[in-house]
Scaffold this motif. Structure first.
Motif, PDB file in Angstrom:
ATOM      1  N   TYR A 635       0.732  -1.345   0.169  1.00  0.00           N
ATOM      2  CA  TYR A 635      -0.188   0.006  -0.016  1.00  0.00           C
ATOM      3  C   TYR A 635       0.946   1.400   0.052  1.00  0.00           C
ATOM      4  O   TYR A 635       0.569   2.466  -0.610  1.00  0.00           O
ATOM      5  N   VAL A 636       2.040   1.279   0.866  1.00  0.00           N
ATOM      6  CA  VAL A 636       2.827   2.478   0.853  1.00  0.00           C
ATOM      7  C   VAL A 636       3.638   2.490  -0.412  1.00  0.00           C
ATOM      8  O   VAL A 636       3.612   3.643  -1.152  1.00  0.00           O
ATOM      9  N   LYS A 637       3.642   1.452  -1.120  1.00  0.00           N
ATOM     10  CA  LYS A 637       4.262   1.432  -2.524  1.00  0.00           C
ATOM     11  C   LYS A 637       3.598   2.236  -3.521  1.00  0.00           C
ATOM     12  O   LYS A 637       4.014   3.036  -4.312  1.00  0.00           O
ATOM     13  N   GLU A 638       2.135   1.785  -3.489  1.00  0.00           N
ATOM     14  CA  GLU A 638       1.087   2.571  -4.291  1.00  0.00           C
ATOM     15  C   GLU A 638       0.950   3.848  -4.000  1.00  0.00           C
ATOM     16  O   GLU A 638       0.906   4.613  -5.144  1.00  0.00           O
ATOM     17  N   LEU A 639       1.029   4.151  -2.734  1.00  0.00           N
ATOM     18  CA  LEU A 639       0.961   5.508  -2.509  1.00  0.00           C
ATOM     19  C   LEU A 639       2.014   6.552  -3.019  1.00  0.00           C
ATOM     20  O   LEU A 639       1.735   7.661  -3.555  1.00  0.00           O
ATOM     21  N   CYS A 640       3.331   5.829  -2.754  1.00  0.00           N
ATOM     22  CA  CYS A 640       4.422   6.591  -3.442  1.00  0.00           C
ATOM     23  C   CYS A 640       4.286   6.653  -4.964  1.00  0.00           C
ATOM     24  O   CYS A 640       4.991   7.667  -5.315  1.00  0.00           O
ATOM     25  N   LEU A 641       3.716   5.649  -5.635  1.00  0.00           N
ATOM     26  CA  LEU A 641       3.819   5.662  -6.862  1.00  0.00           C
ATOM     27  C   LEU A 641       2.842   6.852  -7.463  1.00  0.00           C
ATOM     28  O   LEU A 641       3.273   7.489  -8.248  1.00  0.00           O
ATOM     29  N   ASP A 642       1.975   6.986  -6.826  1.00  0.00           N
ATOM     30  CA  ASP A 642       0.567   7.864  -7.198  1.00  0.00           C
ATOM     31  C   ASP A 642       1.041   9.453  -6.887  1.00  0.00           C
ATOM     32  O   ASP A 642       0.869  10.177  -7.415  1.00  0.00           O
ATOM     33  N   PRO A 644       4.452  11.191  -6.102  1.00  0.00           N
ATOM     34  CA  PRO A 644       5.817  11.188  -6.093  1.00  0.00           C
ATOM     35  C   PRO A 644       6.414  12.323  -5.176  1.00  0.00           C
ATOM     36  O   PRO A 644       7.486  12.241  -5.067  1.00  0.00           O
ATOM     37  N   ASP A 645       5.609  13.196  -5.067  1.00  0.00           N
ATOM     38  CA  ASP A 645       6.124  14.257  -4.121  1.00  0.00           C
ATOM     39  C   ASP A 645       5.951  14.090  -2.732  1.00  0.00           C
ATOM     40  O   ASP A 645       6.344  15.016  -1.706  1.00  0.00           O
ATOM     41  N   ILE A 646       5.754  12.968  -2.349  1.00  0.00           N
ATOM     42  CA  ILE A 646       5.428  12.557  -0.971  1.00  0.00           C
ATOM     43  C   ILE A 646       6.773  12.366  -0.403  1.00  0.00           C
ATOM     44  O   ILE A 646       7.694  11.791  -1.082  1.00  0.00           O
ATOM     45  N   ARG A 647       7.208  12.810   0.952  1.00  0.00           N
ATOM     46  CA  ARG A 647       8.381  12.601   1.284  1.00  0.00           C
ATOM     47  C   ARG A 647       8.672  11.739   2.399  1.00  0.00           C
ATOM     48  O   ARG A 647       7.471  11.213   2.950  1.00  0.00           O
ATOM     49  N   LYS A 648       9.615  11.244   3.000  1.00  0.00           N
ATOM     50  CA  LYS A 648      10.079  10.451   3.996  1.00  0.00           C
ATOM     51  C   LYS A 648       9.305  10.609   5.249  1.00  0.00           C
ATOM     52  O   LYS A 648       8.573   9.801   5.765  1.00  0.00           O
ATOM     53  N   GLU A 649       9.072  11.907   5.425  1.00  0.00           N
ATOM     54  CA  GLU A 649       8.399  12.324   6.736  1.00  0.00           C
ATOM     55  C   GLU A 649       7.015  12.213   6.673  1.00  0.00           C
ATOM     56  O   GLU A 649       6.270  11.514   7.696  1.00  0.00           O
ATOM     57  N   HIS A 650       6.327  12.220   5.475  1.00  0.00           N
ATOM     58  CA  HIS A 650       5.195  12.175   5.414  1.00  0.00           C
ATOM     59  C   HIS A 650       4.798  10.524   5.470  1.00  0.00           C
ATOM     60  O   HIS A 650       3.828  10.015   6.121  1.00  0.00           O
ATOM     61  N   VAL A 651       5.341   9.506   4.945  1.00  0.00           N
ATOM     62  CA  VAL A 651       5.508   8.156   5.096  1.00  0.00           C
ATOM     63  C   VAL A 651       5.535   7.652   6.295  1.00  0.00           C
ATOM     64  O   VAL A 651       4.886   6.833   6.894  1.00  0.00           O
ATOM     65  N   LEU A 652       6.547   7.970   7.354  1.00  0.00           N
ATOM     66  CA  LEU A 652       6.866   7.698   8.532  1.00  0.00           C
ATOM     67  C   LEU A 652       5.716   8.056   9.375  1.00  0.00           C
ATOM     68  O   LEU A 652       5.350   7.399  10.633  1.00  0.00           O
ATOM     69  N   ALA A 653       5.243   9.420   9.136  1.00  0.00           N
ATOM     70  CA  ALA A 653       3.836   9.854  10.023  1.00  0.00           C
ATOM     71  C   ALA A 653       2.733   8.854   9.713  1.00  0.00           C
ATOM     72  O   ALA A 653       2.059   8.475  10.734  1.00  0.00           O
ATOM     73  N   ILE A 654       2.647   8.525   8.441  1.00  0.00           N
ATOM     74  CA  ILE A 654       1.463   7.595   8.069  1.00  0.00           C
ATOM     75  C   ILE A 654       1.638   6.223   8.784  1.00  0.00           C
ATOM     76  O   ILE A 654       0.821   5.585   9.445  1.00  0.00           O
ATOM     77  N   LEU A 655       2.854   5.621   8.756  1.00  0.00           N
ATOM     78  CA  LEU A 655       3.030   4.256   9.205  1.00  0.00           C
ATOM     79  C   LEU A 655       2.927   4.548  10.875  1.00  0.00           C
ATOM     80  O   LEU A 655       2.607   3.510  11.705  1.00  0.00           O
ATOM     81  N   ALA A 656       3.433   5.637  11.462  1.00  0.00           N
ATOM     82  CA  ALA A 656       3.222   5.850  12.857  1.00  0.00           C
ATOM     83  C   ALA A 656       1.594   5.494  13.417  1.00  0.00           C
ATOM     84  O   ALA A 656       1.174   5.306  14.452  1.00  0.00           O
ATOM     85  N   LEU A 657       0.865   6.258  12.610  1.00  0.00           N
ATOM     86  CA  LEU A 657      -0.656   6.382  12.700  1.00  0.00           C
ATOM     87  C   LEU A 657      -0.912   4.869  12.823  1.00  0.00           C
ATOM     88  O   LEU A 657      -2.003   4.365  13.435  1.00  0.00           O
ATOM     89  N   ARG A 658      -0.424   4.117  11.896  1.00  0.00           N
ATOM     90  CA  ARG A 658      -0.756   2.568  11.603  1.00  0.00           C
ATOM     91  C   ARG A 658      -0.219   1.927  13.079  1.00  0.00           C
ATOM     92  O   ARG A 658      -0.736   0.737  13.391  1.00  0.00           O
ATOM     93  N   GLY A 659       0.633   2.367  13.802  1.00  0.00           N
ATOM     94  CA  GLY A 659       1.157   1.800  15.177  1.00  0.00           C
ATOM     95  C   GLY A 659       2.536   0.998  15.023  1.00  0.00           C
ATOM     96  O   GLY A 659       2.648   0.205  15.900  1.00  0.00           O
ATOM     97  N   LEU A 660       2.986   1.430  13.857  1.00  0.00           N
ATOM     98  CA  LEU A 660       4.380   0.614  13.500  1.00  0.00           C
ATOM     99  C   LEU A 660       5.305   1.375  14.310  1.00  0.00           C
ATOM    100  O   LEU A 660       5.430   2.631  14.416  1.00  0.00           O
ATOM    101  N   GLY A 661       6.448   0.435  14.913  1.00  0.00           N
ATOM    102  CA  GLY A 661       7.604   1.091  15.374  1.00  0.00           C
ATOM    103  C   GLY A 661       8.375   1.571  14.581  1.00  0.00           C
ATOM    104  O   GLY A 661       8.413   1.579  13.223  1.00  0.00           O
TER     105      GLY A 661
END
Length: 700
Positions: A635-642, A644-661
């Motif tokens: 899902y993260v891969k699809e998000l980044c492909l759709d 491409p201006d998403i940054r690392k900080e955005h991805v980490l924040a979304i994964l943090a919302l999911r509850g991942l360490g």
């Protein structure tokens, strides 16, 4: 100097006049129907008197010698007057053909007082005959050196002659000036005057124009034809000045009324000249041309004086229009009844180029304030009659319509058209002025509209915003079509206005939606206390009006709305919050997907083409609700492909919302980072570039 009342000579009276003539009442030679018959007696008496005096003072040989010099003697004048008696009005021919010598007859010369009385009674031909007799006698006496011992007597007699001639000059002026005053023109008065002028010109035709010492103007031409022309000029001047003219306090349209009276009164004068006065003059006088030129000069002088006074905008135009369009039209000099005698093609300019330019410049200067005032009134009416009363707008061809553009174009069109009727140069100046005032008006209008929209939350704000954007687009195209004007500067100002209107629209939208956006991921939101279509409904109330905006502006603004909502939604989602359990994440995922579908559907239905914005919320919802951690990477891969201006900080924040360490979040990002770098672009535009990256709480 007073006229000497002593008689010219003391010779006995002549018994020439009949008893009937002696009893005749002395009145003006034009005041009754028997004028010509009484003229005959007066003329003959004067000429016979002159012949008698000449006989007593000179020998016949000396008399004929004088005649040979070219100066008319009494016998030739008598012949001419007899021709006049026989109703030959063109005196010039009679003068030229007169040559018959009449035998002198004894007669008593008239005194200065008697001659003056004849002049006062307008018996000018008899008066002239007597004055000419006095003049010839005085010249003869001067040449014989009769007054060598008494030069003052020569001066006195010379001055008597001069004053009597001056009195006739004044009488000629009075007759000319009275010609148009008297409603019943008496032709014999004018024909008698013409005869008089011709006699004087013939009598002094060969006289040296230089005055001799001690004789003043004795024997010199009197130039009565020039005096006649000057009298016509003076008469025209007085006639123009007599035309009624009210004050500005008495009538606001005082100048219109004055110019109307001017053309009416003077046209009547010209009609009288054509139909009656012209008949009394020989062709060589060119009476109609002389009067037309005189009136033309008098009017020119009068208008020049008027133009120097304080005139307002409407008065300046009235004067310009009258000069350019009325003066030589059928309303005045070009009236069909005046043709063909009244000609205008050879007339000089009614106003000098300098005065004409000053008048036009004054008009443009006055128009500046007037146009500014008109535009100000438009704005005032928009505020008081539409905004404050919340008047609903009309739709034309599914577009919101306001009268603003039409009002502006009407004002510009009317003033440019009126100015064009004066001259092309004035039309150009007026168009330039209107465009300059328009460029100043639009920012004032924008400021007023934005101040009003900020001060209150009116339901008509968006419809009017849309209508004004439509109107200004129409204004540009309308001006280009109607006036072929360069709208480059106007388009720049309107582009800035459109941006500012868009910003204030989005600010209003933000004000409406922020309270709803801030509830995302709150307990009430998760528990579905808030309806899932609340946000979409609030957005739709604003964006629905964009369907009535002219394309492509409507589509562009709707795209901005769609992007704004999605961007703000994502911004709220990735803000750090408490750690959610699996069940909560499932609820959040379902709620996000539902709201995303509602928002997307409502905006697409309204005409948005921003399909590329749909997947982002679904991608994030899938990441949050996914149970299997391995699928999260997909899902993260699809998000980044759709996106491409998403940054690392955005991805980490979304994964943090999911509850991942942290370690897991970093590992996933490393695995998809290569994919993101090799991507050649997303589906639409940039989204995450405009989303601030939140600071992730240590609890994640």
């Amino acid at each position: 100097m007073e006229l000497d009342t002593r008689s010219v000579t003391s010779e006995p009276a002549s018994p020439l006049n009949s008893p009937g003539e002696e009893k005749m009442e002395v009145t003006s030679e034009l005041s009754s129907s028997d004028v010509q018959s009484r003229d005959s007696g007066f003329f003959e008496r004067g000429i016979k008197t002159m012949l008698s005096i000449r006989k007593s003072k000179r020998s016949l040989k000396k008399e004929r010698g004088k005649e040979d010099t070219g100066t008319w003697n009494a016998k030739r004048i008598l012949q001419t007057l007899r021709s006049y008696e026989e109703n030959k009005p063109t005196i010039c021919n009679s003068v030229e053909k007169a040559g018959e010598i009449c035998e002198p007859i004894e007669a008593k010369p008239l005194s200065v007082m008697e001659i003056n009385e004849l002049i006062q009674k307008r018996q000018l031909l008899e008066a002239f005959a007597s004055i000419k007799l006095m003049e010839d006698e005085t010249i003869s006496e001067r040449d014989s050196e009769k007054y060598s011992d008494n030069p003052q007597e020569l001066v006195r007699k010379s001055k008597d002659v001069d004053l009597l001639y001056s009195s006739i000059t004044n009488a000629i002026k009075s007759i000319v000036e009275g010609t148009l005053e008297d409603p019943t023109l008496q032709h014999t008065m004018l024909t008698s005057m013409v005869t008089l002028i011709a006699l004087e010109e013939a009598a002094h035709s060969s006289t040296d124009s230089a005055a001799r010492p001690g004789s003043d103007l004795l024997g010199r031409p009197r130039k009565w034809r020039e005096q006649w022309r000057e009298a016509i000029n003076e008469s025209a001047r007085k006639r123009v000045l007599k035309v009624p003219m009210a004050s500005r306090e008495e009538a606001t349209s005082w100048l219109d009324l004055h110019l109307h009276f001017l053309q009416e009164h003077l046209r009547e004068d010209l009609l009288k000249i054509k139909s009656s006065v012209k008949k009394c003059y020989p062709e060589e006088y060119q009476v109609c041309d002389t009067y037309v030129e005189a009136f033309h000069n008098a009017i020119a002088s009068h208008l020049q004086e008027l133009s120097q006074g304080p005139l307002d905008f409407h008065e300046l135009y009235t004067l310009l229009d009258w000069v350019a369009n009325t003066y030589q039209s059928e309303l005045f000099l070009g009236h069909p009844q005046l043709k063909p005698e009244v000609k205008t093609e050879n007339l000089s300019l009614l106003l000098t180029p300098a005065d004409w330019d000053k008048l036009k410049n004054d008009y443009i200067a006055s128009a500046k304030g007037k146009i500014k005032s008109y535009f100000g009134n438009i704005l005032k009416l928009e505020v008081t009659e539409k905004w404050e009363k919340e008047v609903h707008l009309e739709e034309k061809e599914n577009l919101y319509h306001a009268s603003l553009s039409l009002d502006i174009q009407t004002i510009i069109g009317e003033h440019v058209k009126l100015s064009g009727a004066i001259s092309r140069s004035l039309e150009t100046k007026m168009l330039e002025l209107c465009m300059a005032e328009l460029l100043e008006f639009i920012p004032r209008f924008e400021q007023e509209f934005m101040a009003w929209s900020t001060a209150q939350d009116s339901p008509i704000f968006v419809p009017y915003l849309v209508a004004y954007i439509n109107n200004f687009h129409d204004l540009v195209s309308g001006l280009e079509t109607a006036f072929k004007v360069n709208t480059e500067e106007l388009q720049k100002i309107l582009a800035a206005l459109t941006r500012n209107f868009t910003n204030i629209f989005l600010t209003k939208l933000r004000t409406k939606t922020q309270p709803l956006l801030k509830k995302i991921l709150t307990k009430n939101w998760i528990l579905a206390v808030e309806r899932p279509d609340s946000l979409a409904s609030a957005v739709s109330q604003f964006s629905a009006h964009l369907q009535h905006m002219r394309e492509p502006l409507g589509q562009e603004l709707l795209h901005e709305v769609h992007k704004y909502v999605v961007k703000e939604y994502v911004t709220q989602i990735i803000k750090p919050r408490w750690k959610m359990n699996r069940e909560t994440r499932q609820q959040v995922s379902r709620k996000m997907s539902l709201e995303a579908a509602i928002i997307h559907s409502s905006l697409i239905d309204q005409g948005s083409h921003a399909d590329w914005l749909l997947p982002v919320i679904d991608h994030i919802a899938s990441i949050i609700g996914e149970k299997k951690k391995d699928k999260i990477k997909a899902y993260v891969k699809e998000l980044c492909l759709d996106y491409p201006d998403i940054r690392k900080e955005h991805v980490l924040a979304i994964l943090a919302l999911r509850g991942l360490g942290r370690a897991r979040r970093a590992a996933i990002f490393r695995q998809v980072h290569h994919t993101q770098e090799s991507s050649d672009g997303g589906k639409g535009g940039t989204l995450f570039t405009e989303i601030d990256v939140p600071v992730i709480c240590s609890c994640f």
